[in-house]
Scaffold this motif. Sequence first.
Motif: not given
Length: 83
Positions: A1-3, A5-15
Amino acid sequence: MSRHERKEAAIRRLLESAPAPVPPELCGDAVRRGTRMLRRRTALRRLFWVLLFAAAVAFVVWASLARPWVEPPSNTTPPLTRW
């Protein structure tokens, strides 16, 4: 997992998570603060226009009394008399 993708996943969890609870008095405080700011801004704007108008009137009065566009008489040479 790239950086990325990790940021995108974290943002999706927050939203997707439930929003944080908002205190019930927050709306009233915001309305009061906004009303106060609007009154101050309106008062400052009116004060600015009054001062601008007073400065324009003062300039017109000064210009009509001092008449800076009229050339002052020359006192450096004596007037010519008989030749």
